[in-house]
Each structure stands twice: as C-alpha cells, then as structure tokens.
Motif scaffolding. Structure first.
Motif, mmCIF file in Angstrom:
data_model
loop_
_atom_site.group_PDB
_atom_site.id
_atom_site.type_symbol
_atom_site.label_atom_id
_atom_site.label_comp_id
_atom_site.label_asym_id
_atom_site.label_seq_id
_atom_site.Cartn_x
_atom_site.Cartn_y
_atom_site.Cartn_z
ATOM 1 N N GLU A 143 55.764 145.057 -4.467
ATOM 2 C CA GLU A 143 55.460 144.524 -5.794
ATOM 3 C C GLU A 143 53.996 144.737 -6.155
ATOM 4 O O GLU A 143 53.666 145.117 -7.296
ATOM 5 C CB GLU A 143 55.786 143.024 -5.847
ATOM 6 C CG GLU A 143 57.205 142.685 -5.403
ATOM 7 C CD GLU A 143 57.330 142.371 -3.914
ATOM 8 O OE1 GLU A 143 58.145 141.506 -3.567
ATOM 9 O OE2 GLU A 143 56.599 142.984 -3.114
ATOM 10 N N ALA A 144 53.103 144.519 -5.178
ATOM 11 C CA ALA A 144 51.672 144.731 -5.427
ATOM 12 C C ALA A 144 51.368 146.203 -5.676
ATOM 13 O O ALA A 144 50.524 146.540 -6.515
ATOM 14 C CB ALA A 144 50.859 144.208 -4.242
ATOM 15 N N ASN A 145 52.051 147.084 -4.969
ATOM 16 C CA ASN A 145 51.856 148.516 -5.190
ATOM 17 C C ASN A 145 52.210 148.919 -6.618
ATOM 18 O O ASN A 145 51.537 149.748 -7.233
ATOM 19 C CB ASN A 145 52.712 149.323 -4.205
ATOM 20 C CG ASN A 145 52.219 149.214 -2.779
ATOM 21 O OD1 ASN A 145 51.072 148.866 -2.522
ATOM 22 N ND2 ASN A 145 53.103 149.513 -1.829
ATOM 23 N N ILE A 146 53.277 148.325 -7.141
ATOM 24 C CA ILE A 146 53.687 148.628 -8.517
ATOM 25 C C ILE A 146 52.620 148.182 -9.503
ATOM 26 O O ILE A 146 52.215 148.931 -10.402
ATOM 27 C CB ILE A 146 55.031 147.941 -8.837
ATOM 28 C CG1 ILE A 146 56.164 148.604 -8.056
ATOM 29 C CG2 ILE A 146 55.326 147.982 -10.341
ATOM 30 C CD1 ILE A 146 57.476 147.850 -8.100
ATOM 31 N N VAL A 147 52.142 146.948 -9.347
ATOM 32 C CA VAL A 147 51.129 146.420 -10.265
ATOM 33 C C VAL A 147 49.839 147.220 -10.161
ATOM 34 O O VAL A 147 49.223 147.569 -11.182
ATOM 35 C CB VAL A 147 50.871 144.927 -9.976
ATOM 36 C CG1 VAL A 147 49.709 144.413 -10.824
ATOM 37 C CG2 VAL A 147 52.129 144.102 -10.247
ATOM 38 N N ASN A 148 49.400 147.531 -8.947
ATOM 39 C CA ASN A 148 48.163 148.307 -8.775
ATOM 40 C C ASN A 148 48.274 149.675 -9.425
ATOM 41 O O ASN A 148 47.338 150.135 -10.086
ATOM 42 C CB ASN A 148 47.847 148.458 -7.281
ATOM 43 C CG ASN A 148 47.433 147.143 -6.639
ATOM 44 O OD1 ASN A 148 46.981 146.226 -7.333
ATOM 45 N ND2 ASN A 148 47.594 147.037 -5.338
ATOM 46 N N TRP A 149 49.435 150.332 -9.257
ATOM 47 C CA TRP A 149 49.626 151.648 -9.877
ATOM 48 C C TRP A 149 49.571 151.530 -11.395
ATOM 49 O O TRP A 149 48.964 152.360 -12.078
ATOM 50 C CB TRP A 149 50.954 152.245 -9.448
ATOM 51 C CG TRP A 149 51.212 153.603 -10.052
ATOM 52 C CD1 TRP A 149 50.875 154.811 -9.524
ATOM 53 C CD2 TRP A 149 51.848 153.875 -11.309
ATOM 54 N NE1 TRP A 149 51.253 155.824 -10.368
ATOM 55 C CE2 TRP A 149 51.857 155.281 -11.474
ATOM 56 C CE3 TRP A 149 52.396 153.075 -12.302
ATOM 57 C CZ2 TRP A 149 52.404 155.894 -12.597
ATOM 58 C CZ3 TRP A 149 52.931 153.681 -13.431
ATOM 59 C CH2 TRP A 149 52.933 155.077 -13.571
ATOM 60 N N ALA A 150 50.192 150.499 -11.940
ATOM 61 C CA ALA A 150 50.213 150.317 -13.386
ATOM 62 C C ALA A 150 48.802 150.130 -13.928
ATOM 63 O O ALA A 150 48.418 150.743 -14.939
ATOM 64 C CB ALA A 150 51.089 149.119 -13.750
ATOM 65 N N ASN A 182 51.663 135.546 -2.967
ATOM 66 C CA ASN A 182 50.557 136.410 -3.370
ATOM 67 C C ASN A 182 51.011 137.446 -4.390
ATOM 68 O O ASN A 182 50.321 137.711 -5.387
ATOM 69 C CB ASN A 182 49.957 137.102 -2.143
ATOM 70 C CG ASN A 182 48.694 137.869 -2.490
ATOM 71 O OD1 ASN A 182 47.779 137.327 -3.116
ATOM 72 N ND2 ASN A 182 48.632 139.140 -2.113
ATOM 73 N N CYS A 183 52.186 138.036 -4.162
ATOM 74 C CA CYS A 183 52.690 139.029 -5.110
ATOM 75 C C CYS A 183 53.085 138.380 -6.432
ATOM 76 O O CYS A 183 52.919 138.977 -7.501
ATOM 77 C CB CYS A 183 53.876 139.782 -4.515
ATOM 78 S SG CYS A 183 53.402 140.993 -3.246
ATOM 79 N N VAL A 184 53.611 137.157 -6.367
ATOM 80 C CA VAL A 184 53.915 136.420 -7.595
ATOM 81 C C VAL A 184 52.655 136.270 -8.427
ATOM 82 O O VAL A 184 52.654 136.509 -9.646
ATOM 83 C CB VAL A 184 54.512 135.032 -7.274
ATOM 84 C CG1 VAL A 184 54.535 134.150 -8.522
ATOM 85 C CG2 VAL A 184 55.918 135.180 -6.718
ATOM 86 N N ARG A 185 51.562 135.885 -7.772
ATOM 87 C CA ARG A 185 50.299 135.700 -8.478
ATOM 88 C C ARG A 185 49.805 137.022 -9.066
ATOM 89 O O ARG A 185 49.347 137.072 -10.222
ATOM 90 C CB ARG A 185 49.249 135.118 -7.525
ATOM 91 C CG ARG A 185 47.944 134.744 -8.240
ATOM 92 C CD ARG A 185 46.956 134.068 -7.330
ATOM 93 N NE ARG A 185 46.400 135.008 -6.340
ATOM 94 C CZ ARG A 185 46.752 135.045 -5.067
ATOM 95 N NH1 ARG A 185 47.638 134.181 -4.597
ATOM 96 N NH2 ARG A 185 46.204 135.906 -4.244
#
Length: 243
Positions: A200-207, A226-229
């Motif tokens: 999930e964090a990888n997706i947000v960081n890429w975006a 952490n990923c929720v946040r």
C-alpha cells in the motif's frame, strides 16, 4: 440512447407487420405512435436498469467487458419485457401481444448491453472502490497458497492532472517482483510499481512521485496502521479491513 433503440425496434416491427405502410402514413397512425412511444419508454427504462446493474457490479465484472455487456443486457431485457407485459395485463387483463413483449425485451437487451459497455468503460470513475477491492482480492488469490499469508498484494486507483484514472498494483515483495500466477492475472493497462516497503505504501509513494492523486487503495490482507495513515494523508480511501 435506450429510447432511440427501443423506438427504432418498435418502428421496425410495425413496418414488418404492415409492409404496405409508408413512413408518412405511419406518422399519422395512432397505432404507430403508440408502439413507438412504448418502445422508447421500455428501451429507455430497460437500458437504464440494465446499465445500472452493470455499473453497480463494476467491481465484480472488472475482469471483462463481456461480463458488463451481458449483465446489462440481461437486466435491460428483463426490465423491458416485464414492463410491457405488466402494461398489457393492466390494460387488457392478460398478455395480449407476446410479440410486443418480445420486442420490448429485445430493445431492453440491446440498450442495456450498450449502457453496460459504457458503464464498464467508466468503471474507474463510477466505482473505483469496488474495482480496487475486487482486483486486490483477485491478485491475492493468484499468489501461491504458501505465500498468501505473508505476501500482500495492493491495488490503488489514482488520477492524473488531466482527470484520467488508472489502476496501480503494489506488492510487499522487493522491487515489484510478482509471482508467476500474479503476473498472469494482470489486466491490460495496470501499472506495477516498484518499492521496498508495504504494498500500500509503495502505491502511494509511486503516485506522489509521479504527480498522481490517490483515490483509493485496497489490499488482499488487512492494512496495517502505518499504511492506513499514509493512504489517508495522501487523501485516499482505505478500502480494505484494517489490522
């Protein structure tokens, strides 16, 4: 669109039943006017209901355009035929003209299928949460059985500055590595993002790195705090259960 299709089918059936009729004479014939009006109504309602069935099920049939068309056509056909049958029973006490019921079903099938195809094309804009959830579940299930409890597949829907949405795939395995079963389950246009953290964090960081707005993120396993946040700070919807 559904009204035009339904009216067109009704007009065609009228001229099939009365081959000597001309278009100018038909325009002044109350039977033609009534048939076309009913055809337009059943086509419009059948198309809307069929399209609604397809749109509401966008997540479930994300795997194929054919599923959207079929679900829309079935919903539209049933709605169109039922409407005409009910109208005849209410007017005459019984189904007086089965052919007209069949024509209403046909117009509903065609218009519902068309609306279903449109709904499928707009699925990322109409039901992004459903798409993300269904794809996350499908990709998690595509993992080897022994990996499903320790590898997480994540799916995000993101939007660029032009308003174009796309599906982004993340994995908890390093550098975006995908097991063979998962690679085979990818759909055209889906983007697999690299990373060393949680899916999930990888997706947000890429975006963020690529100027994309996060709409929604789902995962095949419960999402950690952490990923929720991270998702919520980015303005996205957390579409899966939380740990």
């Amino acid at each position: 669109m559904g009204a035009a299709i339904g009216g067109g089918f009704a007009a065609y059936n009228y001229f099939q039943a009365q081959p000597c009729a001309t278009f100018p004479s038909a325009l002044s014939d109350p039977a033609f006017q009534r048939a076309v009006g009913i055809g337009m109504l059943t086509g419009a309602v059948g198309g809307l209901i069929g399209g609604g069935v397809a749109i509401l099920g966008a997540g479930a049939f994300y795997g194929g355009l054919s599923g959207a068309i079929i679900s829309g056509a079935v919903g539209g056909g049933l709605a169109g035929g039922a409407m005409e049958a009910v109208r005849q029973v209410a007017t005459y006490g019984h189904v007086r003209n089965p052919q007209l019921v069949g024509a209403a079903m046909l117009s509903g099938v065609v218009s519902g299928g068309v609306f279903g195809a449109v709904g499928y094309g707009l699925r990322l804009y109409i039901n992004p949460t459903g798409v993300a959830r269904s794809r996350a579940t499908a990709l998690q299930n595509a993992l080897p059985e022994g990996s499903r409890g320790r590898v997480t597949m994540g799916v995000g829907v993101v939007e660029d500055a032009s308003g174009v949405s796309r599906v982004v795939i993340g994995t908890s395995e390093p550098h975006g590595y995908l097991r063979p079963g998962v690679s085979a389950a990818l759909k055209p246009g889906e983007i697999v993002v690299p990373g060393l953290g949680h899916a999930e964090a990888n997706i947000v960081n890429w975006a963020i790195q690529n100027g994309q707005r996060v709409i929604v993120v789902a995962a095949g396993r419960p999402i950690c705090p952490n990923c929720v946040r991270i998702i919520e700070i980015a303005g996205g919807i957390v579409a899966s259960p939380r740990r």
